[in-house]
Motif scaffolding. Sequence first.
Motif, PDB file in Angstrom:
ATOM      1  N   MET A 188      26.949  47.233  30.473  1.00 59.77           N
ATOM      2  CA  MET A 188      27.263  46.280  31.523  1.00 59.77           C
ATOM      3  C   MET A 188      26.569  46.768  32.791  1.00 59.77           C
ATOM      4  O   MET A 188      26.658  47.944  33.142  1.00 59.77           O
ATOM      5  CB  MET A 188      28.770  46.214  31.744  1.00 59.77           C
ATOM      6  CG  MET A 188      29.205  45.306  32.883  1.00 59.77           C
ATOM      7  SD  MET A 188      31.007  45.308  33.067  1.00 59.77           S
ATOM      8  CE  MET A 188      31.296  47.019  33.547  1.00 59.77           C
ATOM      9  N   ILE A 189      25.859  45.873  33.494  1.00 61.83           N
ATOM     10  CA  ILE A 189      25.036  46.257  34.640  1.00 61.83           C
ATOM     11  C   ILE A 189      25.579  45.626  35.916  1.00 61.83           C
ATOM     12  O   ILE A 189      25.972  44.457  35.932  1.00 61.83           O
ATOM     13  CB  ILE A 189      23.568  45.813  34.447  1.00 61.83           C
ATOM     14  CG1 ILE A 189      23.046  46.272  33.078  1.00 61.83           C
ATOM     15  CG2 ILE A 189      22.698  46.354  35.572  1.00 61.83           C
ATOM     16  CD1 ILE A 189      23.004  47.762  32.895  1.00 61.83           C
ATOM     17  N   LYS A 190      25.577  46.434  36.976  1.00 59.25           N
ATOM     18  CA  LYS A 190      25.931  45.945  38.307  1.00 59.25           C
ATOM     19  C   LYS A 190      24.806  46.285  39.284  1.00 59.25           C
ATOM     20  O   LYS A 190      24.215  47.356  39.198  1.00 59.25           O
ATOM     21  CB  LYS A 190      27.237  46.568  38.799  1.00 59.25           C
ATOM     22  CG  LYS A 190      28.474  46.116  38.039  1.00 59.25           C
ATOM     23  CD  LYS A 190      29.733  46.719  38.645  1.00 59.25           C
ATOM     24  CE  LYS A 190      30.984  46.238  37.907  1.00 59.25           C
ATOM     25  NZ  LYS A 190      32.213  46.805  38.516  1.00 59.25           N
ATOM     26  N   ASP A 191      24.531  45.356  40.205  1.00 66.93           N
ATOM     27  CA  ASP A 191      23.580  45.572  41.300  1.00 66.93           C
ATOM     28  C   ASP A 191      24.358  45.469  42.601  1.00 66.93           C
ATOM     29  O   ASP A 191      24.831  44.395  42.963  1.00 66.93           O
ATOM     30  CB  ASP A 191      22.463  44.527  41.251  1.00 66.93           C
ATOM     31  CG  ASP A 191      21.480  44.653  42.422  1.00 66.93           C
ATOM     32  OD1 ASP A 191      21.604  45.608  43.216  1.00 66.93           O
ATOM     33  OD2 ASP A 191      20.591  43.791  42.553  1.00 66.93           O
ATOM     34  N   ASN A 192      24.501  46.615  43.287  1.00 66.59           N
ATOM     35  CA  ASN A 192      25.320  46.678  44.512  1.00 66.59           C
ATOM     36  C   ASN A 192      26.713  46.094  44.280  1.00 66.59           C
ATOM     37  O   ASN A 192      27.267  45.373  45.108  1.00 66.59           O
ATOM     38  CB  ASN A 192      24.627  45.945  45.669  1.00 66.59           C
ATOM     39  CG  ASN A 192      23.375  46.652  46.130  1.00 66.59           C
ATOM     40  OD1 ASN A 192      23.176  47.836  45.864  1.00 66.59           O
ATOM     41  ND2 ASN A 192      22.506  45.934  46.824  1.00 66.59           N
ATOM     42  N   GLY A 193      27.269  46.413  43.105  1.00 68.69           N
ATOM     43  CA  GLY A 193      28.632  46.007  42.795  1.00 68.69           C
ATOM     44  C   GLY A 193      28.762  44.659  42.127  1.00 68.69           C
ATOM     45  O   GLY A 193      29.845  44.313  41.640  1.00 68.69           O
ATOM     46  N   LYS A 194      27.705  43.865  42.087  1.00 72.65           N
ATOM     47  CA  LYS A 194      27.766  42.536  41.486  1.00 72.65           C
ATOM     48  C   LYS A 194      27.185  42.575  40.072  1.00 72.65           C
ATOM     49  O   LYS A 194      26.181  43.228  39.823  1.00 72.65           O
ATOM     50  CB  LYS A 194      26.985  41.531  42.338  1.00 72.65           C
ATOM     51  CG  LYS A 194      27.573  41.317  43.732  1.00 72.65           C
ATOM     52  CD  LYS A 194      26.756  40.278  44.501  1.00 72.65           C
ATOM     53  CE  LYS A 194      27.339  40.063  45.897  1.00 72.65           C
ATOM     54  NZ  LYS A 194      26.561  39.057  46.674  1.00 72.65           N
ATOM     55  N   HIS A 195      27.836  41.850  39.176  1.00 73.91           N
ATOM     56  CA  HIS A 195      27.394  41.836  37.786  1.00 73.91           C
ATOM     57  C   HIS A 195      26.011  41.200  37.653  1.00 73.91           C
ATOM     58  O   HIS A 195      25.683  40.218  38.317  1.00 73.91           O
ATOM     59  CB  HIS A 195      28.392  41.070  36.921  1.00 73.91           C
ATOM     60  CG  HIS A 195      29.651  41.837  36.645  1.00 73.91           C
ATOM     61  ND1 HIS A 195      29.744  42.811  35.687  1.00 73.91           N
ATOM     62  CD2 HIS A 195      30.873  41.772  37.244  1.00 73.91           C
ATOM     63  CE1 HIS A 195      30.961  43.312  35.682  1.00 73.91           C
ATOM     64  NE2 HIS A 195      31.675  42.697  36.613  1.00 73.91           N
ATOM     65  N   VAL A 196      25.208  41.784  36.793  1.00 70.33           N
ATOM     66  CA  VAL A 196      23.868  41.283  36.490  1.00 70.33           C
ATOM     67  C   VAL A 196      23.826  40.943  35.010  1.00 70.33           C
ATOM     68  O   VAL A 196      24.378  41.666  34.171  1.00 70.33           O
ATOM     69  CB  VAL A 196      22.793  42.337  36.824  1.00 70.33           C
ATOM     70  CG1 VAL A 196      21.413  41.855  36.416  1.00 70.33           C
ATOM     71  CG2 VAL A 196      22.816  42.682  38.302  1.00 70.33           C
ATOM     72  N   CYS A 197      23.165  39.850  34.687  1.00 66.86           N
ATOM     73  CA  CYS A 197      22.994  39.464  33.284  1.00 66.86           C
ATOM     74  C   CYS A 197      21.605  39.885  32.818  1.00 66.86           C
ATOM     75  O   CYS A 197      20.617  39.170  33.039  1.00 66.86           O
ATOM     76  CB  CYS A 197      23.171  37.959  33.119  1.00 66.86           C
ATOM     77  SG  CYS A 197      24.850  37.391  33.472  1.00 66.86           S
ATOM     78  N   PRO A 198      21.486  41.052  32.194  1.00 65.82           N
ATOM     79  CA  PRO A 198      20.156  41.523  31.775  1.00 65.82           C
ATOM     80  C   PRO A 198      19.646  40.778  30.561  1.00 65.82           C
ATOM     81  O   PRO A 198      20.402  40.141  29.827  1.00 65.82           O
ATOM     82  CB  PRO A 198      20.401  42.996  31.455  1.00 65.82           C
ATOM     83  CG  PRO A 198      21.835  43.035  31.030  1.00 65.82           C
ATOM     84  CD  PRO A 198      22.554  41.990  31.844  1.00 65.82           C
TER      85      PRO A 198
END
Length: 764
Positions: free
Chosen positions: A723-733
């Motif tokens: 599971m990926i987050k960018d600056n705390g927000k979820h990212v859909c890789p």
Amino acid sequence: MNYKKIILSFLAFLMYSAWGMSRDFKVHQPYGLMTDLIAHTELTWRNGYMIRIPAEKLKGPFQCAEIRSSRPRFSWIVNGNKANTYQLAYRIIVTDNYNDIAANKGSMWNSGWVHSRQSVAIAYQGKSLQPNKTYFWKVKDITNTDGESAWSDIKVFRTASSLSESAVSYYPLVKSKEHPVSLVSPAQNVLLADFGKDAFGQILLRIKSVVEGDTARIRLGECLAKDRVNRHPGGTIRYEEYRIPLMKGTHVYSIKIVKDPRNTSGSAIRMPDYIGEVLPFRYCEIECENINLKKEDITREMVHYPFNDQTSFFKCDNDTLNRVYDLCKYSIKATSFAGIYVDGDRERTPYAADAYINQLGHYGVDREYSMARRTYSYILNHPTWPTEWILQTVLIAWNDYLYTGDNRMLQSTYEQLKPYLLMALQEKNGLISTTTGLQTLEFLASIKSKGKIRDIVDWPSTGKGLKEGRGGETDGFVFTDYNAVVNAYYYEGLKVMSYIARAIGKDNEAEQYLRQSESLKSLFDHSFWNKEKGCYQDGLSTSHTSLHSNIFPLAFGMVPEDRQRSVVHFIESRGMACSVYGAQFLLDALYNACDANYALHLLSKTDDRSWYNMLRGGSTITMEAWDNKYKPNQDWNHAWGSAPANVIPMELLGIKPLKPGFSMVSIKPQVGKLKWVDALVPTIRGGIHIQVDNKKKYYRLRLTLPANMRAKVYLPLSSREYMIKDNGKHVCPMPDHDHESYMYLGIVGSGFHQFEALPDKGRK
């Protein structure tokens, strides 16, 4: 109620708020201005040393970075720390006097507001510039986050005595004064000064003599023997001795380095008169009766191209790799002493193979592009004999555009560059050959060659190699009429030439080159693939397989996906069976195949075929060969051995331009088993700061992109498991189509990003 205290508190609050607002709304302005890729056009030097007097007020000879182009290009760094900052418009003014530039009057050129994101390679479009004249320019921009900026600081530049549109501007050579890091007495009446690192330079000594007629013996060298300067170092490792008569009293003695015919004649690059002859040395031994000197009495004048040490750094948890990076970064600076990339001290001759690695290394450690451009211009008119190195000229040309965004060199040299593809050597079977009678006088004249060219593969091709029966550094490569390495280069040249043609608007020719490259790619696979061995063989008429016939097609993207693992397996079986030059392409090949751990092993290993071995042997600049035993006549100052200076930022950190001038960049780190990395990588648009934390079940990438830049970001993880987050927000890789072990996070804008990868327990 204490009203006085309340009032004072309120006033303090207002002052604090005003201070805070002044910080929040601090006026921003473009910075890092470049004129024709020169950042410091305002500086002047005399005999290598900077002087702080404006050029127009100087009397007598001086040096500066003269602008030689009649239509120079302007570049700057867009200022902005907020997320997703990009330029909307810019305005440039140019004047021929200071009063007008100070009053914001563009007496030579006022671009007006130009709505564009372009902040590099903006062509001058004003009145004709005159030779030997001083001009001033500045720029302001509008960004989407901060609006209109203030004017940049004023940048001054001086034109050369003659101007043409495509002429290359470059810096003069400069000097840096250095004192020894240690000073010891290994014997009676002997002092040994160690400057810590090897450098090309000269020596100044302040000596006090109580009598007239004493003599001091000065020994300069690159290595030691039994705690003294080695007087018989062998090969091309340098040593010289000078005797100087002393005068009574305290005097400063400047030793004039004697010219060596082997590197000051023929095709060698000569040192300019304002610098004088130089010698590479780390140690200075002074022998004289009653000698008594302090460190500050001994000065080495290091000669080099202007270099900013602060624009890059690399640190990680592997100390050997840190030392290798520092060695290679310093090698780029130290070997810039000629102002053009040369092979080393033995010949001081520009070779395309050396220049290619130098160019990429220089880009990797400094925001400096003019020396590479000057070298390309030189090599195009002074080629050397190896087939593959002539083909590398095309790669150097493309890199110049890719890293600067300035296509002038492509435009002005395109027709001259075409013969360097060596299409005239293509036989009816579609492959090129240097031994089948196609080297006509007309062909040789087209590439300005004074004699027939020949294949090299690696160097030296004979001598003591990695194992018995595999002589030299070619891993026993068997030379035939149709050479796999040469034809891999031919493919890469055709492919890159299609990019070049497209960049200057020659779309039809671009399509032709692209079709020809794709046809050759298929032909190469059919011609050289050895099914029984599961790898590529050296030529059509041999079944011998070497490291080299496999690393080049893998490095150039020629190997079909279903054959990559087999090729990588063979490559790993051969170890470092190549020279320090070949190691560039070996590492490129491994990272192209995402074999990060084996590449890291090669970068940081400590046996006698390693960069660490150069340090262990006493060299502080990369050597010409892995060890003296592999090339007895090698020198200790050869930047073609500095591949990690570009491989670490571009492959291990995965920072590469996707569009010319770094408007779009790829971030695809391959740190392998490293636990953490912290690095700064320079670009023409500003530095990229990258940090990686690589722990078990946790991966974090911290990335700071300069304004006016976007990036495609990849992580070496499976999108199915994390599971990926960018600056705390979820990212859909998304899965990376090229490599299943990577996930693609999409395009991100400038500013700070913290990507965190955590195991997703809900996925399988």
